[in-house]
Design a protein around this motif. Sequence first.
Motif, PDB file in Angstrom:
ATOM      1  N   HIS A 137       0.833  -1.198   0.000  1.00 60.56           N
ATOM      2  CA  HIS A 137       0.000   0.000   0.000  1.00 60.56           C
ATOM      3  C   HIS A 137       0.870   1.250   0.000  1.00 60.56           C
ATOM      4  O   HIS A 137       2.103   1.160   0.167  1.00 60.56           O
ATOM      5  N   GLY A 138       0.265   2.391  -0.131  1.00 60.41           N
ATOM      6  CA  GLY A 138       0.973   3.662  -0.315  1.00 60.41           C
ATOM      7  C   GLY A 138       1.964   3.940   0.795  1.00 60.41           C
ATOM      8  O   GLY A 138       3.124   4.293   0.546  1.00 60.41           O
ATOM      9  N   TYR A 139       1.521   3.738   2.020  1.00 60.13           N
ATOM     10  CA  TYR A 139       2.403   4.047   3.145  1.00 60.13           C
ATOM     11  C   TYR A 139       3.637   3.154   3.104  1.00 60.13           C
ATOM     12  O   TYR A 139       4.760   3.602   3.313  1.00 60.13           O
ATOM     13  N   ALA A 180       6.168   4.357   0.612  1.00 60.28           N
ATOM     14  CA  ALA A 180       6.941   5.490   1.117  1.00 60.28           C
ATOM     15  C   ALA A 180       8.008   5.002   2.093  1.00 60.28           C
ATOM     16  O   ALA A 180       9.175   5.417   2.035  1.00 60.28           O
ATOM     17  N   GLN A 181       7.591   4.102   2.965  1.00 65.60           N
ATOM     18  CA  GLN A 181       8.530   3.570   3.966  1.00 65.60           C
ATOM     19  C   GLN A 181       9.672   2.803   3.310  1.00 65.60           C
ATOM     20  O   GLN A 181      10.840   2.962   3.666  1.00 65.60           O
ATOM     21  N   TYR A 235       0.923  10.264  -3.808  1.00 63.94           N
ATOM     22  CA  TYR A 235      -0.377   9.826  -4.311  1.00 63.94           C
ATOM     23  C   TYR A 235      -0.661  10.293  -5.744  1.00 63.94           C
ATOM     24  O   TYR A 235      -1.133   9.497  -6.557  1.00 63.94           O
ATOM     25  N   LYS A 255      12.905  11.114   1.701  1.00 69.18           N
ATOM     26  CA  LYS A 255      11.589  11.048   2.347  1.00 69.18           C
ATOM     27  C   LYS A 255      10.535  11.415   1.309  1.00 69.18           C
ATOM     28  O   LYS A 255      10.598  12.494   0.712  1.00 69.18           O
ATOM     29  N   VAL A 256       9.614  10.498   1.085  1.00 66.78           N
ATOM     30  CA  VAL A 256       8.578  10.758   0.068  1.00 66.78           C
ATOM     31  C   VAL A 256       7.351  11.380   0.721  1.00 66.78           C
ATOM     32  O   VAL A 256       6.742  10.807   1.615  1.00 66.78           O
ATOM     33  N   GLU A 257       7.033  12.576   0.306  1.00 65.69           N
ATOM     34  CA  GLU A 257       5.840  13.241   0.842  1.00 65.69           C
ATOM     35  C   GLU A 257       4.602  12.608   0.244  1.00 65.69           C
ATOM     36  O   GLU A 257       4.591  12.240  -0.934  1.00 65.69           O
ATOM     37  N   GLU A 258       3.540  12.533   1.016  1.00 62.66           N
ATOM     38  CA  GLU A 258       2.313  11.984   0.460  1.00 62.66           C
ATOM     39  C   GLU A 258       1.789  12.897  -0.661  1.00 62.66           C
ATOM     40  O   GLU A 258       1.130  12.452  -1.578  1.00 62.66           O
TER      41      GLU A 258
END
Lengths: 110, 874
Positions: A28-30, A33-34, A52, A45-48
Amino acid sequence: MGKSAQPALMQGTLDLLVLHALQRGPMHGYAIAQTIHLLSDEVLKVEEGSLYPALYRLELDGAISGEWGVSENNRKAKYYSITKYGKKLVAEQQETWNRLSTAIQRVLAR
Amino acid sequence: MRRILLKLFRRRRLHEDLEAELAFHREMAGEQQNPIPLGRTSQIKEEAFDLWRFNGLENLWRDLVWATRGLRKTPGFLFTALLSLGLGIGANTAIFQIINAVRLRSLPIPSPHELAEVRIVGGNGGLGLNPGSYSGLTRPIWQEIRSHQEAFSGAFAWASNQVFLGRGEELRRVPAVRVSGDFFPVLGIRPWRGRLLLPEDETACPESKAVVSYAYWLGQMGGVEIGADSKLLVDGELRQVVGVTPPDFFGLSVGEHFDVALPFCQPKELRRDIFDTVVMGRLRPGWTLERASAHLQAISPGIIEATVPTGYSAYSDERYKKFRLAAYPASAGISSLRTQYNSSLWLLLGLSGLVLLMACANLANLMLARATTREHEMAVRLALGASRGRLLRQLLTEAGLLAAAGAILGIGLAQFFSQILVWSISTASGAVDLVLGTDWRVLLFATAAAVATCIIFGAIPAYRLANSEPTIAMKGGGRSITGSRSNLALQRLMLVTQIAVSLVLLVGALLFVRSFGKLITFDPGMREADITVAMLGYPASNVPPAEYKKFSRGLLEEVRSIPGILGAAATTNLPLLGSSWEHGVHVGSADGGSKFAWVSPGYFDTMGIRVIAGRDLDKKDTGESPRVAVVNQTFVRRYLGSANPLGVTMRTSPEPNYPSVVYEIVGVIQDTKYSDLRGETPPMTFAPDLQYPDPGPYTVLMVYSKQDPEVVMSTIKRTIARNHPEIITTSADFQTWIRDGLVRERLMATLAGFFGFLAALLATVGLYGMASYMMARRRNEIGIRIALGASRRDVIGMAMREASRLVIIGVLIGMATALLAGEGARSLLFELTPYDPPTLLGAAALLAAITFLATFQPARRASKLDPTVALRSE
C-alpha cells in the motif's frame, strides 16, 4: 523548503523508485513510502503530496494496478502491484537512470 | 482508449478512494510516530484528480455553465449583445442568401454541372431584335447547332415570353416558356402529373400541346388529374394540357418562373433576326468547356453563313458574319438579376459587413467594460493560482457563446430579411421569384461571420487580460492613477477604427440616397407625371393588315374624345422604359445611327416636348405625302453641325421589312433622355405614324390627363371594350413604370441609408460609452488636476481636444477608405462621382457633430467631479 541536507527528488525519479519498490511485491501507499525511505538509508523522504498523485498517474498509465485489501493491522488499504508494462518500464528507466548518473558523476569528478 | 474507459468507470469512486487512502496513510504514520511531512490534502486531491479528468472537455463545460450564468446575471448586456449580433449577422446572411440564390446555387436538376450554354462571343452587339432581358441566339442558329454540334450528348433550346390565357374579361397575361422537344428529356425533369413535352410535340404552327407548372396547376386548375378534357386557351387558341412540371422546377432563368410551357412550332418561314433563343446542352462525357468551345468555334463559320438574316445592309451582314459561338458554364442557370444586381449585392454585402464590424467594436467595448468591472475578481483568481490561459478561455467561451447565439438568431432573422429584400426588388411589372433556401453555403457563411465576430469582440478584452498585472489591478481596485497608457491606447485605436468605418458607411449612405434623389427629381426633358400608357392589341380581330394604320387612328380618336383627357398620341416606341429602336442613317457624307419612333400628331404636345425649330408633325403628313421627320438637337449636332437642319434629307439603311427611305427634316425638338434616365442622349428621329412601314395589330398610346391614373386606366379600358370587345387593353401609369425601373437604385438608397443610420447610431453609442469609460478610468487624474487648480473649462477642453484628435485621424483614414471603395460604386451612381466633395464633407461634419455630442456629456460630468471624493475613493 526542507533542510538543505535533504536532497529533493529529481523529477521523474519518483516514478522509478515507486516501480522499483513494487517489484518486491504488492504494497500500500504508506509501505511504498517507507520502503523507499529505508532503502535509501533514510535519506529520501517521500511526501504523500507527491506520492499519491504519482500513484494515480502510474495507475492511469497502466504501469501499476490498485486493489483494495486488508492491511497487517486489519485495516482496509489499497494495495498496488506492478504490471507487466510496469516491469518493462522500470527496466527501461533504470537503464536510462544508470547512464544519466554515471554521466553526472563523470562531470562532477573533473 | 484504456485510459478513457478507466476514467469513465472509476471516476465515481475516485474521491472516496483517495480520501480513504490518505486517511490510512496518516493513521499509519501517526501510529509509527513517523515524521514524514504531510502535504496539503486539498492540493493532493486536486493534483490527483486533474489526471483523471477529461480536462479539455470538462473545463469547457464548466466554462459554458459559468458563462451562461454570468450572462444571465446581466440581461441588459445580453439583450444588447444578442440584438446587435443577431441583426448584424442576419443582415449579412440575408444578402448572402440572395447572392447564393442568384449566382451560386445550382439548378434543381440532375448533374447540373454538365450543363453549358452556347452564346455568341461578346454578344450580338444589338443587331436585329432583342426582346429578352438577355441576348441569345436566333431559332435558325439553334437549328444549325442542333444538326451540326458534337460537343453535347443532348442539346436543347428555349425562349421565355408571355402569353395571354383565357378570353374576354378573364383574359390574363402570364409568363411562359417555349421549349424545343429535347428540353425536358435532356434536363431530366420528371413529370409531376401526365407527361412533359417531347420531340414529337414540335410540330408546324400552331402548336397543340402545353404543359403547366405545378403552381399554376394547383392554383388555377384546382390540382385535378390531367386528362383528355384538360385544355387551356393560349393566345386565343385551345391547347391540350398533357402534364405538370414538378414543384421545384422554375425553369432555367433564376428569378423568373413560368405558368405554361409550350413546344417550339415550325412556322412557314422562321425569322432570322430575332435573338430570343437560349441554347444549352449537356457536355458529352470527357468533354470540357474548352473543348466544347473549340468545337463550336470550328463549326461557327458554317452555322453563321447559313443563317445570315436577309434584308440588312452590307455593313450589318459583315458584322453578323464575324459572330463566333462558344460554350459557357450554365450549372446555375441564367439570370438577368445577375447582371442587374451583381455589383449592388456585393457592395451591400460589404456595407452590411462593415455594420457588423461596428457592432463588433461596440460589443468589444461592452465586453471590455465588463472585464474591467471584473478585473479585480480576475486579479484575485490569478493571484490564487488560476492560470492565465484558463481565464482567457473563459472570456473566449463567453464571446463564443454570444456569437453562436447571435448566429442562430441571425439565421432566423435572415429568412425574414431576405424575403423583404426580394419583395422590395419585385415590382408591379416584374415579380421576382427566388427560392431562398438555407443550404450549406448559407450556413457556412453565417458560421464564418459568427467566428469572425467572436474573434474580434472576444479577443480584445482577452488581450487586455493577458497583459494585465494582477498586483497593479488589485492595488488600484480596477483604477490606476492615470489609467495605464497601453490600455487606453487600445481603446483609442478602436475609437479611430469605429470613426473610420462609420465614415465609410455614412459616405455610402449619402451617395446612394443623393443619387436616388437626383434620379427621382431628374427632368428627362419630357412629361413623366399624369401620363398613362395604354397598349391595345387586336391580333384576334378581323381588321385586315392593310387597315391597321387607319384602325389605329380610329382608336386614338376614341381615346382622345374621353372627357378629362388632355392629350393622347400613338408611338411605336416607349421612351424611358428601356426599349430601344435604332436604324442606320446617312446624312450627307456622314454615316451613323439614330433612334427611331413613328408617332401620331400631337405626340410632342402630349409629352411636353418643345419643338424648337421648324414644324411639328401634323395631319397633313399621311402615308401618301412626302416622307418627313423631326430630329432632336443631338442629331443636328452630330450630323449637321451648325448648318441649318431644316430641309436637309437623310437616308436610312435597309433592314428586313424596313426598306431604305429618304426623309426630309422638317423640325427640331429639344433633347430628351431616351430609353433610360441615365446615359447620354442619342440622336433621335421621329416620323409620322402613317408612314410606318411595318404596322402590326397593336397600338401604343401615351395619354395625358390630370385625373387619377387608376380612373384614366379603367375609363380607357371600358371605352375600348364597349366598342371593340376583341381588343386586349393593358395600361400602366408612366411614372410608376419608370420608378419600377429604378428599383435597384431605390434598394441601394434604402439599404445604404439604413446602414448609414445604423452606423451613426452605433458610432454615437460606441463613442459615448468609450468617452464615459475613459473619463471613469481617469477619475483620479482629473481629480488631481482639479485639485491643482484646473477649471471646468480646462477639463472639458482636455477631453474635447483628445476626442477631436481621434476624430480627425479616424476621418482621414475613413476618407481614404471611402475613396478607394468608391470605385466599386461608380457605375451605380447617377450624376454623382464617388469623390463628390459635398458628400464627403457632409459625412465628416456629421461625424464631428456626433463625436461632439457623444463626448461632451461625459466630459461635463467629469468636470463636475469633486476632487476630494475622487481622491478619497482610492
